[in-house]
Design a protein around this motif. Structure first.
Motif, PDB file in Angstrom:
ATOM      1  N   TYR A  98       0.781  -1.237   0.000  1.00 45.76           N
ATOM      2  CA  TYR A  98       0.000   0.000   0.000  1.00 45.76           C
ATOM      3  C   TYR A  98       0.815   1.289   0.000  1.00 45.76           C
TER       4      TYR A  98
ATOM      5  N   ARG B 253       2.555   2.750  -2.177  1.00 42.15           N
ATOM      6  CA  ARG B 253       2.449   3.547  -3.404  1.00 42.15           C
ATOM      7  C   ARG B 253       1.241   4.488  -3.407  1.00 42.15           C
ATOM      8  N   TYR B 254       0.294   4.264  -2.502  1.00 35.09           N
ATOM      9  CA  TYR B 254      -0.906   5.113  -2.454  1.00 35.09           C
ATOM     10  C   TYR B 254      -0.743   6.340  -1.571  1.00 35.09           C
TER      11      TYR B 254
ATOM     12  N   GLU C 182      -0.753   9.693  -3.384  1.00 33.79           N
ATOM     13  CA  GLU C 182      -2.049   9.998  -3.995  1.00 33.79           C
ATOM     14  C   GLU C 182      -3.078  10.483  -2.987  1.00 33.79           C
ATOM     15  N   ILE C 183      -3.081   9.903  -1.778  1.00 32.41           N
ATOM     16  CA  ILE C 183      -4.118  10.268  -0.808  1.00 32.41           C
ATOM     17  C   ILE C 183      -3.599  11.138   0.325  1.00 32.41           C
TER      18      ILE C 183
ATOM     19  N   LYS D 143      -1.151   7.537   5.073  1.00 35.13           N
ATOM     20  CA  LYS D 143      -1.088   6.081   4.967  1.00 35.13           C
ATOM     21  C   LYS D 143      -2.500   5.522   4.815  1.00 35.13           C
ATOM     22  N   PRO D 144      -2.714   4.600   3.878  1.00 35.86           N
ATOM     23  CA  PRO D 144      -4.017   3.942   3.775  1.00 35.86           C
ATOM     24  C   PRO D 144      -4.290   3.106   5.031  1.00 35.86           C
TER      25      PRO D 144
ATOM     26  N   ASN E 179      -9.530  -6.410   3.451  1.00 32.48           N
ATOM     27  CA  ASN E 179      -8.175  -6.142   2.981  1.00 32.48           C
ATOM     28  C   ASN E 179      -7.605  -7.406   2.352  1.00 32.48           C
TER      29      ASN E 179
END
Length: 142
Positions: free
Chosen positions: A58, A60-61, A64-65, A68-69, A112
């Protein structure tokens, strides 16, 4: 597929893995791909590998957001203790990935699924999702 006391045994799956096996029999110099052999309930000792896998899968996200996801900050120790984490291993019992799912009302919620980058593209994620779907069907859920 056969069930075992500790999990669901997964046979060889996926075109790329089967094709590589055929090629390896023709040319033993090709690298051997470890395949998913078992999906079993997560254990306390798996928590570091599960956390590492989530971080790898995760990270790499984050750009973008902007944070941390949720899978990167989840309480995997509590989820393991609750019996909602299942781990995919290869033929040498090496960790490949995990899935978190649980019953909610009359459905199964897949929270998940993550696979180590080194095991990506070999059907591990697909096997984990199929395991979740089959568990739901066995419980009579949708």
């Amino acid at each position: 597929m056969r069930s075992s006391e500790r999990g669901l045994l997964i046979g060889k799956s996926g075109v790329s893995t089967s094709a590589l096996s055929v090629c390896q029999s023709m040319d033993p110099r090709l690298p051997r791909v470890k395949e998913t052999r078992m999906i079993r309930p997560g254990e306390t000792k798996d928590e570091p590998a599960i956390r590492h896998c989530a971080e790898q899968a995760y990270a790499r996200y984050i750009p973008e957001i902007g944070r941390k996801p949720a899978p990167m900050t989840a309480d995997y120790a509590a989820q393991i203790a609750a019996g909602i984490v299942y781990v995919a291993t290869d033929e040498d019992a090496g960790f490949q990935g995990f899935v978190v799912f649980y019953a909610q009302d009359d459905s199964v919620l897949l929270e998940n699924v993550a696979v180590l980058p080194s095991a990506a593209g070999r059907g591990v994620g697909k096997s984990l999702i199929s395991f979740c779907e089959n568990a739901g069907r066995q419980l009579g859920m949708r």
